[in-house]
Design an enzyme around this catalytic site. Structure first.
Site, short mmCIF file in Angstrom:
data_model
loop_
_atom_site.label_atom_id
_atom_site.label_comp_id
_atom_site.label_asym_id
_atom_site.label_seq_id
_atom_site.Cartn_x
_atom_site.Cartn_y
_atom_site.Cartn_z
N GLN A 1 -10.53 -2.87 2.09
CA GLN A 1 -10.03 -3.56 3.28
C GLN A 1 -9.99 -2.65 4.51
OE1 GLN A 1 -6.14 -4.31 1.36
NE2 GLN A 1 -5.26 -3.87 3.36
N LYS B 1 4.97 -9.96 9.09
CA LYS B 1 4.44 -8.85 9.90
C LYS B 1 2.90 -8.92 9.95
CE LYS B 1 4.14 -4.48 11.43
NZ LYS B 1 2.87 -4.07 10.94
N GLY C 1 11.20 -2.78 5.35
CA GLY C 1 10.43 -4.03 5.37
C GLY C 1 9.96 -4.38 3.96
N HIS C 2 9.40 -3.39 3.27
CA HIS C 2 8.96 -3.61 1.88
C HIS C 2 10.16 -3.96 1.00
CE1 HIS C 2 5.69 -0.68 3.23
NE2 HIS C 2 4.99 -1.73 2.86
N MET D 1 0.85 -1.20 0.00
CA MET D 1 0.00 0.00 0.00
C MET D 1 0.88 1.25 0.00
SD MET D 1 -3.40 -0.95 2.09
CE MET D 1 -2.75 -0.73 3.72
N GLY D 2 2.17 1.08 -0.31
CA GLY D 2 3.06 2.24 -0.42
C GLY D 2 3.56 2.74 0.91
N SER E 1 4.29 1.32 7.74
CA SER E 1 3.97 2.62 7.12
C SER E 1 3.25 3.51 8.11
CB SER E 1 3.09 2.41 5.89
OG SER E 1 3.72 1.53 5.01
#
Ligand code: AMP
Length: 294
Positions: free
Chosen positions: A73, A164, A48-49, A42-43, A201
């Site tokens: 969601q 996560k 982590g991404h 989701m940007g 995020s």
């Protein structure tokens, strides 16, 4: 389409906004036999991404990262509205990471009839309704709805997800099974800040004092891990819940020692596949974290 020169491996990151463009870009690559990995996000990207992107690069020839803040969601409209969207920063990070494609569709591109809901209801098993599913009703129907659409659009050989969001991985694996989808699901470990806080995020919303208070969540998980053989299950939970409840501004939703398949509380320490999962509101920000015990 926007082309950006990448510093890594001379890769050019292609920014794609439509399904048609995605298909016309990926089809020739697939036809030539290249393996494709999808990293759905989701940007507001962080390390982590990027760990998912790095793992994807090991498993496939071409990496597609999607950035889409999926409205179906979100159970709290305010949470959706304030979700961070630093797109230039994200494109820079993906460029430096040597990612091949970033797919950033509009809401209308993914849900043509939006805001009229599309029909989507699949059986994700009983674990859909506990923990996150209890606090965010319908969340995993929304998650699987968009992940299905992304799988359908990219048709990846492998898709990357983070531990996560442990329950999310479980739900996606269940969807893959129920719908008999031809995609491998790869799970990557949790990347933490140096002091233990799981990267997210949402951490951007934490004030300085929230940021300090949030540390109690990973501390509680590590405490249970370290003392697992020494203390009884009840005692482990009692002590860590007390630890969390003494921190100002931290409101615990759940802390549980649970089976990694059912997400129901374990009754014996001898049980295998045991996890500790936690969720709490820290200030105005809801955070989740977990740790695998065995
Ligand atoms: P999100 O953008 O929050 O939807 O996350 C996209 C993917 O990155 C999901 O599969 C997450 O589980 C994963 N992810 C988020 N935070 C972390 C982290 N700290 N370490 C590893 N993976 C993560």
């Amino acid at each position: 389409m926007l082309n950006l020169a990448a510093s890594k491996q001379n890769t050019i990151l292609k920014v794609i906004a439509t399904l048609a463009e995605l298909q016309s870009s990926l089809t020739p690559l697939k036809t030539s036999g290249l393996k494709i990995a999808l990293v759905p996000t989701m940007g507001a990207l962080h390390q982590g991404h990027l760990s998912l992107i790095a793992e994807a690069q090991k498993l496939a020839d071409i990496v597609v990262c999607s950035i889409f803040v999926n409205p179906t969601q979100f159970t709290d409209p305010k949470d959706l509205e304030k979700y961070p969207r630093p797109l230039e920063h994200d494109i820079k990070m993906l460029t430096e990471a040597g990612c091949n494609f970033v797919f950033m569709p509009s809401v209308k591109e993914m849900y043509p009839s939006y805001p009229t809901p599309e029909q989507w209801k699949i059986d994700l098993g009983e674990a859909e309704f506990v923990l996150e599913g209890e606090f965010r009703k319908g969340h995993y129907q929304g998650v699987t709805q968009i992940v299905f659409k992304l799988f359908d659009a990219v048709k990846p050989d492998v898709a990357m997800f983070g531990q996560k969001d442990f329950q999310q991985v479980l739900m996606i694996k269940n969807m893959v099974k129920v719908l008999d989808l031809d995609v491998q699901i790869a799970v990557c470990p949790i990347i933490r800040e140096a002091d233990g806080l799981a990267m997210s995020s949402r951490n951007i919303h934490l004030s300085q004092s929230d940021r300090e208070h949030a540390l109690v969540l990973s501390k509680a998980l590590f405490y249970i891990e370290v003392n697992y053989n020494r203390l009884e299950l009840d005692q482990l939970l009692e002590e860590t819940k007390a630890m969390i409840n003494t921190v100002p501004g931290v409101e615990l939703d759940y802390l549980t020692i649970a089976n990694g398949d059912t997400l129901l509380p374990v009754e014996q320490k001898s049980e295998q596949n045991t996890m500790v999962l936690v969720a709490a509101k820290v200030g105005q920000t809801r955070l989740i974290d977990n740790i695998i015990i065995n």
